[in-house]
Design a protein around this motif. Structure first.
Motif, short mmCIF file in Angstrom:
data_model
loop_
_atom_site.label_atom_id
_atom_site.label_comp_id
_atom_site.label_asym_id
_atom_site.label_seq_id
_atom_site.Cartn_x
_atom_site.Cartn_y
_atom_site.Cartn_z
N VAL A 61 0.84 -1.25 0.02
CA VAL A 61 -0.09 0.03 0.02
C VAL A 61 0.75 1.13 -0.06
CG1 VAL A 61 -2.26 0.88 0.65
CG2 VAL A 61 -1.49 -1.32 1.38
N ILE A 181 -5.71 7.14 2.20
CA ILE A 181 -6.16 5.92 2.79
C ILE A 181 -5.17 5.53 3.82
CG2 ILE A 181 -6.65 3.59 2.67
CD1 ILE A 181 -9.04 5.42 1.48
N TRP A 186 -8.79 10.02 6.44
CA TRP A 186 -10.31 9.97 6.50
C TRP A 186 -11.03 9.74 8.02
CZ3 TRP A 186 -12.18 4.56 6.34
CH2 TRP A 186 -11.13 3.84 6.40
N MET A 215 -13.10 2.03 -5.27
CA MET A 215 -12.79 1.18 -4.13
C MET A 215 -11.66 1.47 -3.58
SD MET A 215 -13.45 -1.82 -2.64
CE MET A 215 -12.75 -3.22 -1.68
N ILE B 122 -0.98 -1.00 6.22
CA ILE B 122 -1.62 -1.91 5.30
C ILE B 122 -2.85 -2.21 5.59
CG2 ILE B 122 -1.07 -3.92 4.26
CD1 ILE B 122 1.74 -3.67 4.99
N THR B 123 -3.72 -1.68 4.94
CA THR B 123 -5.12 -1.49 5.24
C THR B 123 -6.21 -1.84 3.91
OG1 THR B 123 -6.95 0.02 6.08
CG2 THR B 123 -5.10 0.86 5.21
N SER B 124 -7.45 -2.07 4.10
CA SER B 124 -8.37 -2.24 3.07
C SER B 124 -9.11 -0.92 2.79
CB SER B 124 -9.02 -3.24 3.33
OG SER B 124 -9.99 -2.85 4.17
N GLY B 125 -8.77 0.17 3.68
CA GLY B 125 -9.42 1.31 3.50
C GLY B 125 -10.88 1.28 3.88
N ARG B 126 -11.42 0.48 4.48
CA ARG B 126 -12.58 0.35 4.66
C ARG B 126 -12.96 0.43 6.19
NH1 ARG B 126 -14.64 -4.82 2.77
NH2 ARG B 126 -16.77 -3.41 2.84
N ASP B 130 -11.32 -2.69 8.26
CA ASP B 130 -9.96 -2.39 7.68
C ASP B 130 -8.95 -3.43 7.55
OD1 ASP B 130 -11.09 -0.80 10.08
OD2 ASP B 130 -9.89 0.80 9.17
N ILE B 132 -6.93 -6.25 5.87
CA ILE B 132 -6.85 -6.89 4.51
C ILE B 132 -7.27 -8.17 4.36
CG2 ILE B 132 -4.81 -5.30 4.22
CD1 ILE B 132 -3.02 -7.79 4.42
N TRP B 133 -7.84 -8.64 3.27
CA TRP B 133 -8.57 -10.01 3.00
C TRP B 133 -7.69 -11.13 3.49
CZ3 TRP B 133 -6.44 -13.42 -0.33
CH2 TRP B 133 -5.78 -12.95 -1.40
N PRO B 134 -6.39 -11.18 3.39
CA PRO B 134 -5.84 -12.49 3.97
C PRO B 134 -5.89 -12.70 5.60
CG PRO B 134 -4.15 -11.23 2.35
CD PRO B 134 -5.41 -10.56 2.78
N VAL B 183 -19.83 -11.94 4.33
CA VAL B 183 -20.61 -10.78 3.30
C VAL B 183 -20.10 -9.51 3.53
CG1 VAL B 183 -22.89 -9.84 2.77
CG2 VAL B 183 -22.74 -12.10 3.39
N PRO B 187 -16.63 -7.53 -0.66
CA PRO B 187 -16.01 -6.45 -1.57
C PRO B 187 -14.66 -6.55 -1.75
CG PRO B 187 -17.51 -5.45 0.24
CD PRO B 187 -17.34 -6.74 0.56
N GLU B 188 -13.83 -6.91 -0.88
CA GLU B 188 -12.57 -6.95 -1.03
C GLU B 188 -12.16 -8.12 -1.88
OE1 GLU B 188 -10.26 -6.72 2.76
OE2 GLU B 188 -12.33 -5.85 2.98
N ASN B 191 -14.01 -7.69 -5.44
CA ASN B 191 -13.92 -6.59 -5.91
C ASN B 191 -15.42 -5.88 -6.15
OD1 ASN B 191 -12.33 -4.49 -6.78
ND2 ASN B 191 -12.20 -5.09 -8.99
#
Lengths: 318, 469
Positions: A61, A181, A186, A215, B122-126, B130, B132-134, B183, B187-188, B191
């Motif tokens: 990232v 991000i 944010w 995304m 190191i984030t998914s930004g959500r 947050d 990450i998917w692994p 669920v 999204p990660e 996509n």
């Protein structure tokens, strides 16, 4: 025991949760699917690339393998003047395309058809790289923005396009959004002016098609600072942004924003090591009234994170 | 240490081992989470305090605080209570102590990896998703699935005819959190983008509270209060009203978190109406527990576990009054995105659910370790520091939120709002630091209980015995 409560209970819970998920997940998805992308949506998509945040192409990232946005005032192939200057989104060979290109349905039924049939978007190849632009076309008497593949339409290659743009007109938007991000901007700033009086101060609230393919959307939920969706329309000074990031108290004495001086990295624009300790000492003297002026902030290097961040703000947040 | 049992035979592992592992891990993560919270609050009050390194930047630590308390403290305390309450209520043993120990071990490892990566940026930004998917995959298969299997198998192998309301909640909530987590993180993996992603982020964020944190916390009270007071639950049928109304209504109002985003209007209106219906389970729960206390109200003063538990139940009243109405359009436009919401979130997590869990962890660890609590004085210190610290935090952030809301609708320049909020930011830091201090004392108290607490004789409850300190 013939009667097992938990069997009946499990079926009832599953059924109720299933109905609830139908209403709250499946039905809205029909609405989302029919949303046509706006210019804002296409611009964000093409300038951000596939995913901001953790991904195969950017596992640490740091904004690796992101497209570069350029503002062109002359044709990269023929050298003809372009007036007014246009935005082009350069995907160097190997950089993954944006969701709008990879999955055209993301942009909505009409826009995707225009992009594919008129804009020849489907002909672009990730392996060879491509240059995209946004154009406007008419379908059934209504204007739509759509993506055009400038490599196929005009023969612009990524390398030529990057060469045609000066450094000032090259904007590392995808990398800048990544910094937004990872640094957690944010957590305090939102990208969502609310549909109340809010918009009179912070600008128009986003429209339905502004997010197609984005995304993460990173609206932000907790506003400890102003909304910045349209901040570049209120303040477009790069110098102000630089000072504000290095130490917000230089331009706004009451700000509680953290200092982002570490985004400058180790060296400045001229390759000299940045002496943060000296700067801090001089700044303390300034706060104590010993110096009249605060110390000058260092000029950042072209590949620093702060440059990308300011690029993103001044290009995308209009 | 309990690590040695990871490779032992299931029969050789003492009953309650996984509960103890989970219990001490939960307290540890509580100390970490509130410590980070206190540090973050200090940075909001004094922005020039620690600067110059991204490792101590607010933006790198805020999400670590949030996930350390949700996944570390709250969820691990839930697992701790499930590991001892589920078998006790089924009149049986835990299905597999070994699975429970591995669950606790993998939970600590997965959470440490995830939080370290988040801290590094190191984030998914959500938000709330947050990780990450692994790491999400580790959490699903190492944390949620083993927990669910253990709970369901214990319930299925129960030696009672009926299922007590606590186990209804446990069994259903571990299932629902798995669905919600899978669920919510999808999204990660697939996509899914745009408004779909934004909506699913808050679909997860809402449901992790509505279908996991608050109902499981309530389920814990259904066990602890009757157990401590010796009174039977006032009404099991009202408990079922609570349970089924949570399943039916409270899985639906997720979009009330995005009232000002361009979501479909029908979805927002639907969510708003469903959100008000939280008052049905809320009233059922609070009334049921408070009526169970009949004749035993002196224990609210005299008994530390009851004190924590009932405080949590009482805090559920303002929590649900706020929660039911603040998401209607009439109120949401004023307080959306302000400190009011921060105060409300802490009322749910640090107020209602934390107090109920603290009581259950105090009670459970004494029962399993067969040791009387080391010091009542330290426990009272813990109670008052967490309660007063929380109240300072809650009240100051509520006021700050109202100031922010007024600033928003009357178009006050934002920097004036920042100046007006400054005293409340300092109060928030003081409150958060008090909670952190109380928890440090609790960790010490619990450690000393395990080492030096008076042994509880067989057949007795720890809370029946007199304190020595």
């Amino acid at each position: 025991m013939s009667f097992q409560q938990h069997k009946l209970g499990a079926a009832a819970i599953g059924g109720m949760l299933g109905i609830s998920m139908c209403i709250t997940l499946m039905f809205p998805s029909f609405d989302f699917r029919s949303a046509e992308s706006t210019w804002v949506g296409l611009d964000k998509n093409l300038s951000n690339g596939r995913v901001i945040g953790f991904s195969y192409e950017d596992p640490l990232v740091i904004g690796a393998n992101k497209p570069i946005t350029v503002i062109l005032d002359k044709d990269p192939k023929t050298g003809e003047k372009i007036d007014p200057p246009m935005r082009a989104y350069v995907y160097e060979p190997g950089v993954p395309f944006a969701p709008a290109v990879r999955h055209p349905a993301n942009t909505g039924p009409t826009v995707s058809q225009l992009s594919l049939n008129v804009g020849r978007m489907g002909e672009a190849s990730e392996a060879e790289g491509a240059v995209f632009g946004i154009n406007r076309g008419e379908v059934n008497g209504k204007d739509w923005d759509y993506i055009e593949n400038l490599t196929a339409l005009k023969g612009w290659t990524p390398a030529d396009t990057l060469r045609a743009a000066t450094d000032e007109n090259t904007r590392y938007v995808g990398k800048g959004k990544t910094v937004y991000i990872t640094e957690g901007c944010w957590w305090c700033h939102t990208l969502l002016p609310e549909q109340t009086q809010d918009w009179q101060v912070f600008g128009a609230p986003p429209m339905l098609g502004d997010f197609n393919g984005e995304m993460p959307t990173a609206f932000g939920s907790d506003r400890k600072a102003p909304d910045i969706l349209h901040v570049a329309s209120r303040n477009s000074s790069r110098e102000w942004m630089d000072m504000h990031f290095f130490n917000p108290r230089l331009v706004q004495p009451n700000s509680i924003m953290p200092r982002f001086d570490y985004l400058w990295g180790e060296t400045d624009a001229h390759g000299n090591k940045i002496d943060f300790d000296k700067w801090r000492t001089e700044y303390k003297e300034y706060r104590a009234g010993i110096r009249i002026y605060p110390p000058e902030i260092p000029e950042y290097a072209g590949d620093s994170e702060v440059r990308a961040l300011v690029d993103w703000i001044l290009t995308s947040l209009k | 240490m309990l690590i040695k049992y990871l490779f032992a035979k299931n029969e050789d592992i003492p009953a309650g081992s996984s509960s103890v592992f989970f219990g001490f891990s939960a307290i540890f993560w509580f100390v970490v989470g509130t410590g980070l919270g206190s540090f973050n609050a200090a940075k909001l009050a004094f922005p020039d305090w620690v600067t110059g390194s991204e490792m101590f930047a607010f933006g790198h630590m805020r999400q670590v605080h949030v996930l350390a308390v949700i996944l570390g403290w709250i969820s691990m305390a839930f697992a701790m209570t499930m590991m001892y309450m589920t078998p006790a209520l089924g009149n049986t043993k835990l299905w597999s102590e070994k699975l429970g120990l591995w669950n606790a071990f993998l939970w600590n490892v997965g959470l440490s990896i995830g939080l370290f990566l988040l801290w590094m940026g190191i984030t998914s930004g959500r938000e709330y998703s947050d990780l990450i998917w692994p790491v999400d995959i580790i959490i699903f298969f190492g944390v949620l699935l083993p927990l669910g299997i253990n709970v369901w198998m214990t319930i299925a192998h129960r030696r009672t005819q009926g299922i007590y309301i606590t186990n209804w909640f446990f069994g259903a909530c571990v299932f629902m959190i798995m669905v919600v987590f899978a669920v919510g993180q999808s999204p990660e993996l697939f996509n899914l983008t745009g408004l779909t992603e934004a909506y699913m982020t808050f679909w997860f964020a809402h449901n992790v509270l509505g279908l996991w944190i608050t109902p499981v916390a309530a389920a814990i009270a259904y066990y602890t209060i009757p157990k401590l007071t010796g009174n039977p639950l006032y009404s099991h049928r009202i408990g079922h009203l609570h349970f089924w109304s949570i399943i039916a209504f409270y899985s639906t109002p997720a979009s009330h978190h995005l009232m000002s985003a361009p979501l479909p209007e029908w979805l927002k209106s639907f969510a708003s109406v469903e959100g008000v219906l939280i008052l049905i389970p809320a009233v059922a729960f609070v009334a049921n527990i408070l009526l169970t206390m009949k004749g035993k109200w002196s224990m609210f003063v005299e008994n530390i576990e009851t004190k924590f538990s009932i405080t949590g139940v009482l805090l559920a009243i303002p929590l649900n009054m706020q929660g039911g109405f603040q998401q209607t359009r009439a109120i949401n436009w004023y307080i959306h995105g302000t400190g009011w919401i921060v105060a409300h979130a802490h009322l749910a997590l640090l107020g209602m659910s934390t107090f109920l869990e603290i009581a259950a962890v105090y009670f459970g660890l004494q029962q399993i370790l067969r040791r009387k609590l080391y010091s009542l004085a330290l426990a009272n210190f813990h109670y008052w520091f967490v309660l007063i610290g929380f109240c300072i935090y809650w009240i100051s952030m509520t006021i700050a939120g109202l100031i922010q809301g007024a600033g928003k609708i009357y178009e006050v320049p934002y920097i004036d709002v920042v100046v007006a909020e400054h005293p409340y930011m300092i109060a928030r830091w003081v409150g958060g630091t008090m909670v952190f201090t109380g928890n440090l004392v609790w960790l010490y108290n619990m450690y000393m209980t395990a080492r030096e607490g008076t042994v509880v004789p067989a057949g007795r409850y720890a809370h029946e015995m007199a304190y020595e300190r």
